[in-house]
Enzyme design. Structure first.
Site, PDB file in Angstrom:
ATOM      1  CG  HIS A 140      32.407  41.177  45.405  1.00 32.03           C
ATOM      2  ND1 HIS A 140      31.711  41.855  44.429  1.00 32.03           N
ATOM      3  CD2 HIS A 140      32.951  42.132  46.199  1.00 32.03           C
ATOM      4  CE1 HIS A 140      31.839  43.159  44.625  1.00 32.03           C
ATOM      5  NE2 HIS A 140      32.587  43.360  45.697  1.00 32.03           N
ATOM      6  CD  GLU A 141      35.300  41.723  49.898  1.00 28.91           C
ATOM      7  OE1 GLU A 141      36.368  42.142  50.349  1.00 28.91           O
ATOM      8  OE2 GLU A 141      34.455  42.471  49.401  1.00 28.91           O
ATOM      9  CG  HIS A 176      37.362  44.220  45.650  1.00 27.12           C
ATOM     10  ND1 HIS A 176      37.182  45.231  44.738  1.00 27.12           N
ATOM     11  CD2 HIS A 176      36.169  44.079  46.292  1.00 27.12           C
ATOM     12  CE1 HIS A 176      35.916  45.666  44.821  1.00 27.12           C
ATOM     13  NE2 HIS A 176      35.286  44.978  45.746  1.00 27.12           N
ATOM     14  CD  GLU A 225      31.948  47.048  45.016  1.00 25.13           C
ATOM     15  OE1 GLU A 225      31.039  46.325  45.404  1.00 25.13           O
ATOM     16  OE2 GLU A 225      33.126  46.877  45.366  1.00 25.13           O
TER      17      GLU A 225
HETATM   18 ZN   LIG Z   1      33.401  45.090  46.395  1.00 28.05          ZN
END
Ligand SMILES: [Zn+2]
Length: 273
Positions: free
Chosen positions: A144-145, A148, A202
């Site tokens: 997830h990171e 980004h 997100e």
């Molecule tokens: Zn996030």
């Protein structure tokens, strides 16, 4: 109707202000295709370099306090997960193969983890210990990171802020940009580390992260157990991670809907071992 009108006039303002419409990543099996407006005066290299400086500073501060952990079991686990996830990143953008990726674990009770622009990953031991994360769950957070960073969400948010300011005030508003590198560096850190991500960003990070983890052979269902743990840890003192990654009731549903798209990739990766 009103919403699409507002969006298109914002897009027009951003284009007028010198932003280019780009797509930082390819869509992948999860199909993230949103066009992004990037301010051309603020290059990805510039943002990455600024962030790398602040990353090194964080590491040396931790090191001087004896909190930089290179040897514990958790440090090895985080490193191993990164070693499997990072090679998947070029599937979303080929230039990520040349990024100067780094991963470090800091001994701290903080429930937090981050991957800054250019692939600089930090995990805090608190999030692993308190949430009793499995390797699959560590991969869910890290994926997830990384997403980004791959999507350049920080540079996009900065571009939007600068573009809106420029459209409002004209080019004069940007004279400071590039001249005052210290405040620009602070801005990079602010947009990378401290500001809450939008729900749209997100969702993109959830989807791309899910695919990165699956391709690396980590069970995508761990994203569900992870966010359930994160919510359970909320209550009166929500984890720091949740202040920059606001949870919503739709997150788990959206992850659940996407899992069938990446499950074959996970099964393939498992079979290949
Ligand atoms: Zn996030």
């Amino acid at each position: 109707m009103i919403k699409s009108l507002a969006l298109s006039s914002l897009a027009a303002a951003l284009l007028l202000a010198g932003c280019q419409a780009v797509n930082t990543t390819s869509g992948g099996a999860v199909g993230v295709e949103r066009k992004q407006y990037m301010f051309s005066m603020l290059s990805a290299d510039e943002v990455n370099q600024m962030y790398a400086q602040s990353y090194q500073q964080t590491l040396s501060e931790a090191s001087s306090k004896g909190e930089l952990d290179k040897t514990s079991d958790n440090a090895k686990r985080v490193q191993n997960v990164a070693n499997r996830l990072i090679p998947q990143a070029p599937r979303f953008r080929p230039d990520a193969a040349n990024w100067d990726w780094e991963v470090n674990l800091i001994k701290s009770p903080e429930l937090n983890a981050n991957c800054g622009p250019g692939g600089k990953i930090i995990f805090y031991s608190g999030i692993i210990e308190q949430l009793k994360l499995s390797d699959d769950e560590i991969a869910a957070i890290m994926g997830h990171e990384m997403a980004h960073a791959l999507r350049e969400h920080s540079r996009e948010s900065m571009s939007r802020a600068y573009g809106i300011e420029m459209a409002k005030q004209g080019a004069g508003a940007l004279l400071g940009l590039g001249q005052d590198s210290l405040s620009l560096a602070d801005t990079v850190v602010e947009y990378s580390l401290t500001l809450p991500n939008s729900r749209g960003n997100e969702n993109e990070a959830d989807l791309i992260g899910l695919e990165l983890a699956a391709r690396a052979g980590y069970d995508p269902n761990a994203a569900i157990s992870l966010w359930k743990k994160m919510e359970a840890a909320g209550g009166s003192a929500p984890p720091e991670f949740m202040s920059t990654h606001p949870s919503s009731s739709s997150r788990i549903a959206s992850l659940q809907a996407a899992i069938p798209k990446v499950l074959p990739l996970y099964q393939q990766a498992k079979a290949g071992k």
